[in-house]
Write an enzyme that holds these catalytic residues in place. Structure first.
Site, PDB file in Angstrom:
ATOM      1  N   ASP A 168      -7.955   2.700  12.169  1.00 22.52           N
ATOM      2  CA  ASP A 168      -6.949   1.660  11.984  1.00 22.52           C
ATOM      3  C   ASP A 168      -6.795   0.805  13.228  1.00 22.52           C
ATOM      4  O   ASP A 168      -6.100  -0.200  13.212  1.00 22.52           O
ATOM      5  CB  ASP A 168      -5.600   2.282  11.592  1.00 22.52           C
ATOM      6  CG  ASP A 168      -5.292   2.068  10.125  1.00 22.52           C
ATOM      7  OD1 ASP A 168      -6.177   1.526   9.427  1.00 22.52           O
ATOM      8  OD2 ASP A 168      -4.190   2.434   9.686  1.00 22.52           O
ATOM      9  N   ASP A 179       2.470  13.552   3.407  1.00 19.76           N
ATOM     10  CA  ASP A 179       1.772  14.775   3.019  1.00 19.76           C
ATOM     11  C   ASP A 179       2.592  15.616   2.044  1.00 19.76           C
ATOM     12  O   ASP A 179       2.137  15.934   0.941  1.00 19.76           O
ATOM     13  CB  ASP A 179       1.357  15.588   4.257  1.00 19.76           C
ATOM     14  CG  ASP A 179       2.380  15.525   5.364  1.00 19.76           C
ATOM     15  OD1 ASP A 179       3.551  15.206   5.059  1.00 19.76           O
ATOM     16  OD2 ASP A 179       2.033  15.804   6.520  1.00 19.76           O
TER      17      ASP A 179
END
Lengths: 746, 254
Positions: free
Chosen positions: A211, A355
């Protein structure tokens, strides 16, 4: 499963797997024999017997919880019950664990029932205001205790499933290594180790999801032959990064590693088997293991000496969750089935704990998740307390967001145990307010003479103390190997203030707040006291010290008519002071000078000198910079001399040209010469990525004794006290000398 | 008694040193006097590894020609290994001995039993490189043929010839086992590592898992007339040889 089968299953399992340091007399003592007789009794085979006993048990429990006792009766009851618990806690066996849990449930619930029914101010006044706060905090603690018992009552302890002989049946796997701003030196070993995973070459692809869109990363990827993946934006941070890579990759399974979690070569061999066996399986999680000390361990100088903060979760809670098919996804060191992940729309982006939220979505669709408590990767812990706090703030905020936007207790698709496990995971992060209340509650009496509990001191003592003792005895029994008693209080106290606001804000408006990446691999260049972190605690500490002073005065000289209540509140204040000083000890950041962490690992090795002689030895520790070797005999080499080091992994030998950094005759420390990429790959293969690298981690600590835990915390708090005193001394000195200097100038 | 014939197709692989050092290591494992070595190599250097610079008897070649018992030729070294040297012989004596071996294919085997070596747990026979009458004799009485290799191209090239020879032997003596061991291995040498990997792939469990690393201590130990385990106990070669000895015993017992 019928209760009798399940109980005898529990008994056998515990007896054979227990590595407890208890003696044989505690294995086959009277309580063990009685327990065996109870489980094997003939009456269980009578129809309806189990139900009958359960009903009688429930009625008896309700009676024990709600029957009103006088002071003396309650005292006698506590004495018998407590004595029994303290007697049987020495004996081995799951049945005894269950009895201890049951006793703790009765006593703790009895306390809460008494608090709710007998100790409230009848009128709306000052007392009620403070009292309501305390009772809410206590209800919270009780609920967490009860659900916690349920969550960890039968850890599943899943074992790996062997893969079929025929490798064409093995699924293809993509390895995703998301990175944002971490230096290449942190990411490199992870990539190298991912490439070295034991898996058919044509079924394994490694992707760096960058990223940061860095050229350095692209060049590195090309040089080692992995795929560098970038996207045009950074929406939704890590979750968005992974989702963006999904359409262009095709592996049936996706393994996700945080860029600093270095996998061992056996990771896929250990985890994939379950996907072939269990068709509904969507995700397998393995523990997060850290090779560097976290701020608690480092600042308290306790690295590897006791279970760290994460060990409770990965050693016990996840294994307990697994029993209820409620294993959480933890973002890294996990394997997910691509089709299932796509079914829930990729990694969840609605919350900052993507998550846990992803696992929740998978569970809602009826898919299963699994936990394999075998360390298959190692990484770096957060390097400073403020970074650690930042990470926990994110977790807390994320969990609070999930609570709001996709509430697991209410939403559809989950089983009751799953709801309870998720509820506990979420509630756990709301400890901010209750913890602050506990830290200040006795002060409301000291300062304002508010009677937060409307009862006499001796009555409070005979209700509250048994509750605390039973809860700690039972918890120490379940968690002892993974967390020492009273340490949870230190961890929570240190973090309470910081997660209080984020959780509250997230509950009110889940959209507020931004994602912060956890910084790793850095250095703490000098020792310092983290004032910013400590200020709230210094405030509370000051108030408690004041409370202590007032309490002592009130005990003897002024307003001394309620000495019992004063004494009780004094003890409570002292306990709080202990926790607060321990927290201060954590805020003293000690130096972290090494860029490469030294990892203790004993590996077979060889030194080859320039004259052709060799010495067979073992490594003591290694880092990316070099090795320390324990020498069996004197070796005539001096600093600066060149030599070769070989490390053995089974039949394989990995050889590195090196320079001697230090030799004292027993320990030889060497630095690597200029390392080329190939050397580097060998180093990772010989060390981090070995299948046996972290084998001995989970549950390596001794089961604790509650009083030992108390002693540890007390010692830490003394350290905090002395460190803070000397710091204050320094400041005062500086202040005076500056005044002096100014005067002299004038 | 287990008889191990140490053989190679090529000279200079450190076979004699390997024989002596493995024997010394086995003696540590099995006890003093449990291990014997027979030097069937006319170079007559095996006994030098056990501190015997002086000549006591005439050696097995001379004794055999004169038809006397080997018993007088045995040296009990201080390293727990009993050694029968080849002996310092004249050209005629050597030729006579070789003729004797030519005519009596099982001579060495019979002598072994006659000499009192039958009580030994393990006897190692050192042979000269390549096909010879000595190799034939050793392979007639051996339980195991231990092939010593270097991890290089030269040794690798001899493997097919060695395998053919072993196959032929196997027809005559199906009970003969064979094992390969790598000697003087250099971990820094990439070709060497590849050779080892390829040989392991082909010969699988017939390759001793541990290799013996190249080590100056081995040559130095010979100069001091000691087994390497006595000269440099912490050297890698010494450790390797211990491992090889152990794995050899495991293999033989199977």
């Amino acid at each position: 499963m019928r209760i009798r089968e399940s109980l005898s299953g529990l008994r056998e399992r515990y007896r054979w797997s227990s590595k407890s340091n208890l003696n044989a007399q505690y294995r086959y003592g009277l309580p063990n024999r009685l327990g065996d007789k109870f489980i094997d009794a003939e009456i269980w085979s009578l129809p309806g017997m189990v139900l009958l006993v359960a009903v009688i048990g429930a009625l008896l429990s309700i009676f024990l919880i709600s029957v009103p006792f006088t002071l003396h009766e309650q005292f006698f009851f506590s004495l018998v019950f407590g004595g029994l618990a303290l007697y049987i806690r020495r004996y081995v066996g799951t049945l005894i664990t269950l009895i201890l849990i049951f006793m703790s449930l009765i006593v703790s619930t009895r306390y809460i029932y008494w608090r709710l029914t007998e100790t409230f101010s009848a009128t709306f006044d000052f007392d009620l205001l403070f009292g309501a706060g305390l009772i809410i905090a206590e209800l919270y603690a009780w609920l967490v205790l009860v659900i916690g018992f349920f969550q960890t009552i039968w850890p599943l302890k899943r074992k790996p499933v062997p893969l079929p002989e025929d490798t064409t049946l093995w699924p293809s796997v993509d390895i995703f290594i998301p990175s944002y701003n971490e230096p290449l030196s942190v990411v490199r070993p992870t990539v190298i180790a991912a490439m070295a995973l034991d898996w058919p070459r044509d079924k394994l692809k490694v992707y760096i999801l960058d990223d940061g869109r860095r050229d350095e990363f692209r060049e590195f990827s090309e040089s080692v032959g992995v795929t560098h993946v970038v996207r045009s934006n950074n929406f939704h941070a890590k979750a968005g990064n992974i989702n963006a890579a999904l359409p262009n990759t095709h592996g049936e399974l996706i393994a996700i590693f945080d860029c600093d979690h270095i996998p061992t070569r056996s990771f896929l061999q250990m985890t994939v088997g379950w996907f072939l066996k269990e068709k509904q399986l969507a995700m397998v999680q393995t523990p997060h293991h850290f090779i560097s000390p976290d701020p608690f361990e480092r600042n308290l100088d306790k690295f590897r000496m006791m279970p760290n903060e994460g060990e409770l979760f990965y050693g016990l809670v996840q294994d307990g969750n697994d029993m209820w098919n409620a294993t959480f996804f933890c973002g890294s060191c996990a394997l997910i089935r691509r089709d299932r992940l796509l079914e829930v729309g990729g990694i969840a982006v609605e919350t900052v704990t993507e998550d846990a939220h992803t696992a929740l979505k998978l569970h809602r669709l009826g898919y299963t998740t699994a936990y394999l408590g075998i360390v298959q990767a190692a990484g770096l812990a957060t390097e400073s307390l403020s970074a650690h706090v930042g990470q926990r703030i994110r977790w807390a905020r994320g969990m609070a967001q999930i609570f709001r936007v996709d509430n697991p207790v209410l939403g559809r698709g989950l089983t009751l145990p799953q709801r309870l496990c998720y509820a506990n995971a979420m509630m756990h992060f709301f400890y901010g307010i209750p913890r602050i209340i506990f830290l200040t509650a006795p002060l409301s009496y000291m300062f304002f003479q508010a009677h937060v509990i409307q009862a006499s001191a001796d009555l409070i003592a005979v209700y509250a103390l048994p509750h605390l003792i039973h809860a700690n005895v039972a918890n120490s029994r379940i968690q002892g190997k993974y967390r020492h008693t009273f340490w949870a209080e230190v961890y929570e106290t240190a973090l309470a203030w910081y997660i209080l606001l984020p959780t509250t804000v997230a509950v009110i408006n889940p959209k507020l707040g931004k994602f912060n990446v956890t910084a790793k691999g850095g250095m703490v260049e000098r020792e310092y006291f983290d004032w910013q972190i400590a200020v709230p605690y210094l405030t509370i500490l000051g108030l408690n010290l004041l409370g202590l002073g007032i309490g002592i005065i009130r005990l003897f000289w002024w307003n001394a008519d309620e000495w019992g209540t004063v004494l009780l509140n004094l003890l409570w204040t002292i306990y709080n002071l202990m926790l607060l000083f321990a927290t201060l000890a954590v805020a003293f950041e000690t130096k972290q000078i090494r860029r490469h962490w030294r990892v203790n690992m004993k590996l077979p090795a060889m030194v080859r000198l320039q004259n052709g002689r060799t010495m067979s030895c073992n490594t003591e520790d290694f880092s990316e910079g070099g090795f320390a070797l324990r020498l069996p005999a004197h070796l005539a080499v001096e600093a600066g001399e060149h030599l070769h080091i070989s490390i053995f992994r089974g039949d394989r030998e990995f050889s590195f040209p090196s320079v001697v950094a230090y030799n004292n005759g027993h320990v030889l420390r060497i630095k690597f010469d200029d390392m080329h990429m190939e050397d580097y790959q060998m180093l990772v293969a010989a060390t981090f990525s070995r299948g046996d690298a972290w084998q001995e981690w989970l549950g390596e600590h001794k089961t604790d004794h509650p009083l030992t835990g108390l002693k540890e915390v007390f010692q830490i708090s003394i350290t905090g006290f002395t460190r803070f005193n000397s710091l204050l001394g320094e400041y005062i000195k500086k202040y005076y000398s500056s005044i002096k200097a100014r005067r002299e100038q004038a | 008694m287990i008889v191990i014939a140490v053989i190679s197709m090529k000279g200079g692989v450190g076979k004699t040193s390997a024989t002596a050092n493995i024997a010394a290591s086995l003696a540590k494992l099995l006890g003093n006097g449990a291990v014997g070595v027979i030097d069937l190599d006319p170079q007559n250097s095996l006994h030098l590894h056990f501190g015997q610079s002086f000549q006591v008897g005439g050696g097995l070649a001379a004794a055999s020609v004169m038809d006397t018992d080997w018993a007088d030729e045995i040296y009990c070294s201080e390293y727990g290994v009993d050694c029968v040297p080849y002996g310092d012989v004249t050209e005629q004596e050597r030729e006579a001995f070789e003729e004797l071996l030519e005519t009596q294919p099982e001579f060495i085997g019979k002598q072994l039993y006659a000499s009192g070596f039958a009580q030994k747990r393990v006897v190692l026979i050192d042979t000269p490189p390549g096909p010879s009458v000595y190799l034939r004799q050793a392979s007639q009485c051996a339980d195991v043929a231990l092939v010593v290799l270097l991890a290089d191209g030269g040794s690798y090239a001899t493997i097919p010839a060695m395998e053919t020879w072993l196959e032929e032997m196997h027809i005559k003596r199906p009970e003969l086992k064979s094992m390969y061991v790598f000697n003087q291995v250099d971990g820094m040498n990439a070709l060497g590592q590849d050779v080892i990997e390829v040989v392991r792939l082909h010969l699988t469990s017939r390759v001793v898992r541990s290799v013996i690393h190249v080590d100056e201590s081995v040559a130095e130990a010979l100069a001091f007339q000691k087994p390497v385990a006595a000269y440099a106990p912490h050297s890698q070669a010494s450790h390797d040889i211990d491992h090889v000895a152990k794995q050899l015993m495991q293999y033989v017992v199977q």
